[in-house]
Design an enzyme around this catalytic site. Structure first.
Site, mmCIF file in Angstrom:
data_model
loop_
_atom_site.group_PDB
_atom_site.id
_atom_site.type_symbol
_atom_site.label_atom_id
_atom_site.label_comp_id
_atom_site.label_asym_id
_atom_site.label_seq_id
_atom_site.Cartn_x
_atom_site.Cartn_y
_atom_site.Cartn_z
ATOM 1 C CB SER A 7 -0.926 -0.111 1.220
ATOM 2 O OG SER A 7 -1.402 1.322 1.390
ATOM 3 C CG HIS A 32 -3.877 -1.589 -1.741
ATOM 4 N ND1 HIS A 32 -4.842 -2.365 -2.076
ATOM 5 C CD2 HIS A 32 -4.497 -0.898 -0.634
ATOM 6 C CE1 HIS A 32 -6.058 -2.230 -1.504
ATOM 7 N NE2 HIS A 32 -5.826 -1.278 -0.684
ATOM 8 C CG ASP A 34 -5.173 2.187 0.870
ATOM 9 O OD1 ASP A 34 -6.256 1.358 0.918
ATOM 10 O OD2 ASP A 34 -4.180 2.019 1.358
ATOM 11 C CG MET A 36 -8.270 7.137 2.419
ATOM 12 S SD MET A 36 -7.641 6.774 4.022
ATOM 13 C CE MET A 36 -6.363 7.774 3.647
ATOM 14 C CG HIS A 65 -9.369 0.189 -1.171
ATOM 15 N ND1 HIS A 65 -8.696 0.049 0.310
ATOM 16 C CD2 HIS A 65 -10.526 0.287 -0.691
ATOM 17 C CE1 HIS A 65 -9.609 -0.167 1.053
ATOM 18 N NE2 HIS A 65 -10.715 0.042 0.671
ATOM 19 C CG MET A 67 -11.005 3.050 1.780
ATOM 20 S SD MET A 67 -9.858 3.050 2.852
ATOM 21 C CE MET A 67 -8.612 3.560 1.753
ATOM 22 C CG MET A 136 -11.547 -2.781 4.573
ATOM 23 S SD MET A 136 -10.061 -2.196 4.090
ATOM 24 C CE MET A 136 -9.408 -1.227 5.341
ATOM 25 C CG ASP A 174 -6.226 -2.615 3.106
ATOM 26 O OD1 ASP A 174 -5.055 -2.566 3.974
ATOM 27 O OD2 ASP A 174 -6.404 -1.787 2.596
#
Length: 216
Positions: A7, A32, A34, A36, A65, A67, A136, A174
């Site tokens: 990540s 990965h 992330d 957000m 990913h 979020m 998660m 994750d």
């Protein structure tokens, strides 16, 4: 083969390009990413410009990913930026079947993420349409958290569902995965493991990935 997906939330952003190249040379399988929004989760990270800027540096799979709330608004942008897998959260989308099919319309693989307390059984009906389920094992929004133990049972449950409905499913975990617990996670059924701090700690990317492989 178990895939390791570092990540980049834990990367040194002053050296992000260098570290992407080092991950490639060190035998990582996916990147990965992330994303957000400060709404679905409390933090804000980065968006499509970062994905686009690092895409030319490697042929590794880019695993975005999201979020974020209303993720379908951003699917096309992340596909255009170079994502190979786009994962959205069950909890963030009112029409998850529609979003899964929308992701796949861009020739991108579709993933579905579940927060720690979200039951695995909820995904049963859409499981045949998915390429990946992300479990998660921490509450999303922050790096460096400790693995939540009850998530091991959820990994096992998703594995059982995949055996029944989608044997080709990628089962990704994750959150809080380290050399101390990666074998437990894999033994429960995971075949893709996200690792942030465990890969980037002390800047020793090659050594840290080698240690995770050694344990496995």
């Amino acid at each position: 083969m178990i895939q390791i997906a570092p990540s980049i939330l834990s990367a040194d952003f002053s050296r992000l390009g260098e570290q992407i190249i080092e991950l490639d040379k060190s035998g990582a399988d996916m990147i990965h990413i992330d994303v957000m929004d400060g709404n679905f989760v409390p933090n804000i990270s980065y968006g499509t410009p970062v994905v686009k800027s690092i895409r030319p540096l490697t042929k590794m799979t880019f695993d975005a990913h999201l979020m974020i709330n209303e993720p379908s608004k951003y699917v096309e942008d992340f596909a255009a930026a170079g994502a190979d897998i786009i994962t959205v959260h069950w909890e963030a989308d009112h029409h998850i079947d529609r979003t899964i099919n929308y992701i796949k319309s861009f020739n991108v693989k579709a993933g579905l993420a579940l927060n720690p307390a979200t039951p695995a059984e909820l995904i049963r009906h859409v499981l045949p349409e998915l390429d990946m389920v992300l479990i998660m094992s921490v509450n999303p929004g922050f790096g460096g958290q400790k693995y939540i133990k009850y998530c091991s049972e959820k990994i096992r449950q998703v594995k059982e569902l995949s055996e029944k409905y989608n044997k080709d499913l990628l089962i990704q975990v994750d959150g809080g995965v380290t050399a101390d617990n990666i074998k437990e996670v894999v033994d429960m059924g995971a075949n893709v493991v996200v690792a942030g701090s465990a890969v980037f700690k002390n800047g020793a990317i090659r050594e840290n990935i080698a240690e995770l492989r050694r344990v496995l």
